[in-house]
Design a protein around this motif. Structure first.
Motif, PDB file in Angstrom:
ATOM      1  N   ALA A  22       0.827  -1.209   0.000  1.00  0.00           N
ATOM      2  CA  ALA A  22       0.000   0.000   0.000  1.00  0.00           C
ATOM      3  C   ALA A  22       0.862   1.259   0.000  1.00  0.00           C
ATOM      4  O   ALA A  22       0.441   2.303  -0.490  1.00  0.00           O
ATOM      5  N   ALA A  23       2.094   1.152   0.531  1.00  0.00           N
ATOM      6  CA  ALA A  23       2.992   2.316   0.527  1.00  0.00           C
ATOM      7  C   ALA A  23       3.279   2.774  -0.902  1.00  0.00           C
ATOM      8  O   ALA A  23       3.264   3.980  -1.194  1.00  0.00           O
ATOM      9  N   ASP A  24       3.514   1.811  -1.796  1.00  0.00           N
ATOM     10  CA  ASP A  24       3.787   2.160  -3.196  1.00  0.00           C
ATOM     11  C   ASP A  24       2.556   2.767  -3.858  1.00  0.00           C
ATOM     12  O   ASP A  24       2.661   3.733  -4.621  1.00  0.00           O
ATOM     13  N   TRP A  25       1.389   2.193  -3.584  1.00  0.00           N
ATOM     14  CA  TRP A  25       0.157   2.709  -4.184  1.00  0.00           C
ATOM     15  C   TRP A  25      -0.082   4.157  -3.756  1.00  0.00           C
ATOM     16  O   TRP A  25      -0.455   5.007  -4.570  1.00  0.00           O
ATOM     17  N   LEU A  26       0.113   4.431  -2.465  1.00  0.00           N
ATOM     18  CA  LEU A  26      -0.126   5.779  -1.936  1.00  0.00           C
ATOM     19  C   LEU A  26       0.932   6.756  -2.436  1.00  0.00           C
ATOM     20  O   LEU A  26       0.618   7.898  -2.801  1.00  0.00           O
ATOM     21  N   ALA A  27       2.189   6.309  -2.475  1.00  0.00           N
ATOM     22  CA  ALA A  27       3.272   7.180  -2.943  1.00  0.00           C
ATOM     23  C   ALA A  27       3.046   7.582  -4.398  1.00  0.00           C
ATOM     24  O   ALA A  27       3.313   8.722  -4.793  1.00  0.00           O
ATOM     25  N   GLU A  28       2.535   6.646  -5.183  1.00  0.00           N
ATOM     26  CA  GLU A  28       2.246   6.927  -6.598  1.00  0.00           C
ATOM     27  C   GLU A  28       1.207   8.039  -6.724  1.00  0.00           C
ATOM     28  O   GLU A  28       1.196   8.783  -7.702  1.00  0.00           O
ATOM     29  N   ALA A  29       0.341   8.155  -5.721  1.00  0.00           N
ATOM     30  CA  ALA A  29      -0.688   9.203  -5.726  1.00  0.00           C
ATOM     31  C   ALA A  29      -0.219  10.479  -5.022  1.00  0.00           C
ATOM     32  O   ALA A  29      -1.013  11.388  -4.779  1.00  0.00           O
ATOM     33  N   GLY A  30       1.078  10.545  -4.673  1.00  0.00           N
ATOM     34  CA  GLY A  30       1.637  11.777  -4.124  1.00  0.00           C
ATOM     35  C   GLY A  30       1.735  11.828  -2.610  1.00  0.00           C
ATOM     36  O   GLY A  30       2.051  12.873  -2.051  1.00  0.00           O
ATOM     37  N   MET A  31       1.488  10.717  -1.920  1.00  0.00           N
ATOM     38  CA  MET A  31       1.521  10.729  -0.457  1.00  0.00           C
ATOM     39  C   MET A  31       2.912  10.380   0.060  1.00  0.00           C
ATOM     40  O   MET A  31       3.559   9.462  -0.430  1.00  0.00           O
ATOM     41  N   GLU A  32       3.343  11.129   1.060  1.00  0.00           N
ATOM     42  CA  GLU A  32       4.578  10.829   1.775  1.00  0.00           C
ATOM     43  C   GLU A  32       4.214  10.381   3.192  1.00  0.00           C
ATOM     44  O   GLU A  32       3.091  10.586   3.645  1.00  0.00           O
ATOM     45  N   PHE A  33       5.176   9.785   3.898  1.00  0.00           N
ATOM     46  CA  PHE A  33       4.867   9.158   5.186  1.00  0.00           C
ATOM     47  C   PHE A  33       5.799   9.636   6.290  1.00  0.00           C
ATOM     48  O   PHE A  33       7.005   9.782   6.076  1.00  0.00           O
ATOM     49  N   ASP A  34       5.218   9.861   7.429  1.00  0.00           N
ATOM     50  CA  ASP A  34       5.957  10.172   8.646  1.00  0.00           C
ATOM     51  C   ASP A  34       5.548   9.081   9.642  1.00  0.00           C
ATOM     52  O   ASP A  34       4.443   9.122  10.196  1.00  0.00           O
ATOM     53  N   THR A  35       6.402   8.064   9.814  1.00  0.00           N
ATOM     54  CA  THR A  35       6.009   6.860  10.558  1.00  0.00           C
ATOM     55  C   THR A  35       6.450   6.925  12.015  1.00  0.00           C
ATOM     56  O   THR A  35       7.619   7.202  12.310  1.00  0.00           O
ATOM     57  N   GLN A 213      -5.578   5.007  -3.540  1.00  0.00           N
ATOM     58  CA  GLN A 213      -5.214   6.235  -4.250  1.00  0.00           C
ATOM     59  C   GLN A 213      -6.317   7.288  -4.161  1.00  0.00           C
ATOM     60  O   GLN A 213      -6.024   8.488  -4.131  1.00  0.00           O
ATOM     61  N   ARG A 214      -7.565   6.852  -4.059  1.00  0.00           N
ATOM     62  CA  ARG A 214      -8.647   7.835  -3.810  1.00  0.00           C
ATOM     63  C   ARG A 214      -8.516   8.417  -2.401  1.00  0.00           C
ATOM     64  O   ARG A 214      -8.753   9.600  -2.190  1.00  0.00           O
ATOM     65  N   PHE A 215      -8.121   7.579  -1.439  1.00  0.00           N
ATOM     66  CA  PHE A 215      -7.891   8.084  -0.092  1.00  0.00           C
ATOM     67  C   PHE A 215      -6.802   9.169  -0.111  1.00  0.00           C
ATOM     68  O   PHE A 215      -6.937  10.215   0.528  1.00  0.00           O
ATOM     69  N   ALA A 216      -5.731   8.924  -0.864  1.00  0.00           N
ATOM     70  CA  ALA A 216      -4.646   9.913  -0.969  1.00  0.00           C
ATOM     71  C   ALA A 216      -5.155  11.211  -1.587  1.00  0.00           C
ATOM     72  O   ALA A 216      -4.771  12.310  -1.161  1.00  0.00           O
ATOM     73  N   LYS A 217      -6.035  11.103  -2.571  1.00  0.00           N
ATOM     74  CA  LYS A 217      -6.597  12.308  -3.197  1.00  0.00           C
ATOM     75  C   LYS A 217      -7.460  13.094  -2.219  1.00  0.00           C
ATOM     76  O   LYS A 217      -7.406  14.331  -2.170  1.00  0.00           O
ATOM     77  N   VAL A 218      -8.262  12.371  -1.438  1.00  0.00           N
ATOM     78  CA  VAL A 218      -9.076  13.042  -0.411  1.00  0.00           C
ATOM     79  C   VAL A 218      -8.151  13.758   0.576  1.00  0.00           C
ATOM     80  O   VAL A 218      -8.382  14.906   0.959  1.00  0.00           O
ATOM     81  N   ALA A 219      -7.074  13.083   0.987  1.00  0.00           N
ATOM     82  CA  ALA A 219      -6.136  13.664   1.946  1.00  0.00           C
ATOM     83  C   ALA A 219      -5.459  14.916   1.383  1.00  0.00           C
ATOM     84  O   ALA A 219      -5.166  15.859   2.123  1.00  0.00           O
ATOM     85  N   SER A 220      -5.237  14.928   0.067  1.00  0.00           N
ATOM     86  CA  SER A 220      -4.562  16.075  -0.537  1.00  0.00           C
ATOM     87  C   SER A 220      -5.527  17.205  -0.864  1.00  0.00           C
ATOM     88  O   SER A 220      -5.150  18.197  -1.477  1.00  0.00           O
ATOM     89  N   GLY A 221      -6.782  17.049  -0.458  1.00  0.00           N
ATOM     90  CA  GLY A 221      -7.721  18.151  -0.561  1.00  0.00           C
ATOM     91  C   GLY A 221      -8.753  18.025  -1.649  1.00  0.00           C
ATOM     92  O   GLY A 221      -9.584  18.914  -1.828  1.00  0.00           O
ATOM     93  N   GLU A 222      -8.728  16.912  -2.375  1.00  0.00           N
ATOM     94  CA  GLU A 222      -9.707  16.724  -3.447  1.00  0.00           C
ATOM     95  C   GLU A 222     -10.968  16.119  -2.836  1.00  0.00           C
ATOM     96  O   GLU A 222     -11.130  14.912  -2.757  1.00  0.00           O
ATOM     97  N   LYS A 223     -11.871  16.991  -2.362  1.00  0.00           N
ATOM     98  CA  LYS A 223     -13.029  16.490  -1.626  1.00  0.00           C
ATOM     99  C   LYS A 223     -14.344  16.716  -2.365  1.00  0.00           C
ATOM    100  O   LYS A 223     -15.411  16.749  -1.769  1.00  0.00           O
ATOM    101  N   LYS A 224     -14.223  16.914  -3.670  1.00  0.00           N
ATOM    102  CA  LYS A 224     -15.469  17.117  -4.410  1.00  0.00           C
ATOM    103  C   LYS A 224     -16.312  15.838  -4.383  1.00  0.00           C
ATOM    104  O   LYS A 224     -15.788  14.727  -4.379  1.00  0.00           O
ATOM    105  N   SER A 225     -17.603  16.008  -4.362  1.00  0.00           N
ATOM    106  CA  SER A 225     -18.496  14.857  -4.274  1.00  0.00           C
ATOM    107  C   SER A 225     -18.465  14.042  -5.555  1.00  0.00           C
ATOM    108  O   SER A 225     -18.202  14.564  -6.636  1.00  0.00           O
ATOM    109  N   LEU A 226     -18.761  12.785  -5.415  1.00  0.00           N
ATOM    110  CA  LEU A 226     -18.880  11.924  -6.577  1.00  0.00           C
ATOM    111  C   LEU A 226     -20.201  12.218  -7.271  1.00  0.00           C
ATOM    112  O   LEU A 226     -21.179  12.595  -6.626  1.00  0.00           O
TER     113      LEU A 226
END
Length: 234
Positions: A22-35, A213-226
């Motif tokens: 899942a780390a690779d999937w999220l990173a591909e969507a622009g997410m970084e991690f502070d573990t 990757q949708r979770f990463a988009k929501v986290a990055s501020g993309e909260k428009k409704s479906l």
């Protein structure tokens, strides 16, 4: 794909149960991690503290820091920080809001879940297939959701597998982040379960990579409704 950078606070409760693929999937969507690794003595913070997301991993059952993790999850929900809680962390999240958890000894291995109607309007799980493959690996079961929760997917036997607390905290009781090789290394699964896990692994990847990757988009501020295909309330 267009990526918007964001950083997730990751709570690793067990050295064996990291983010896995899942780390690779999220990173591909622009997410970084502070573990944060409480199993190494690192303190669980009181709040997500400026991170755009919180991810709490499995392996936290009965640990010394479980109450601190419950506090962090509660704060994240109050702050509307997009949160993903997996396995024991999902049960800690639900219990923090009044859900009920019981010990339950059931076979480990692949399960197929069915989405509930409410998932159609969910930012993360809305576009997912109607059936979702997961790997069940737990000794406890969430048997009652809190009032603040929306059930998004359940097993045919009624297990409360995937849920959302309020608007931006998602709990997943089972696993998707481990490869069949990792599952074999845990020593918890029998041969038929491992064979079946290998069989369905392609489906798990194809389903869960876009979900994460949708979770990463929501986290990055993309909260428009479906777009609502089914606009009437149930």
């Amino acid at each position: 794909m267009t990526t918007l950078a964001c950083t997730a606070l990751v709570i690793e409760n067990d050295p064996q149960q990291g983010l896995g693929r899942a780390a690779d999937w999220l990173a591909e969507a622009g997410m970084e991690f502070d573990t944060v690794r409480p199993h190494l003595g690192e303190a669980v913070p009181n709040s997500p503290g400026g991170h755009e997301a919180l991810i709490a991993l499995g392996g936290g059952r009965g640990k010394d820091w479980s109450d601190d993790l419950a506090g962090l999850l509660t704060t994240a929900v109050a702050d509307q920080t997009p949160t993903l809680a997996i396995c024991s962390s999902a049960r800690i999240l639900a219990a923090a809001f009044g859900g009920r958890v019981e010990d339950r000894d059931e076979p480990f291995g692949p399960r197929m879940l069915a989405k509930r109607d409410a998932a159609g309007r969910d930012l993360v799980f809305g576009p997912a297939p109607m059936t979702i493959d997961v790997i069940r690996w737990r000794r406890q079961e969430l048997v009652e959701l809190p009032e603040d929760a929306t059930l998004l997917a359940a097993s045919p036997q009624g297990a409360l597998e995937i849920f959302r607390i309020r608007e931006s905290a998602w709990g997943v009781q089972s696993h998707f982040e481990f490869t069949p090789e990792q599952l074999a290394g845990f020593g918890a699964f029998d041969e038929p379960a491992l064979a079946k896990a290998a069989e369905v692994d392609e489906h798990i990847v194809n389903t869960w990579k876009p979900i994460l990757q949708r979770f990463a988009k929501v986290a990055s501020g993309e909260k428009k409704s479906l777009p609502l295909l089914d606009a009437h309330e149930h």
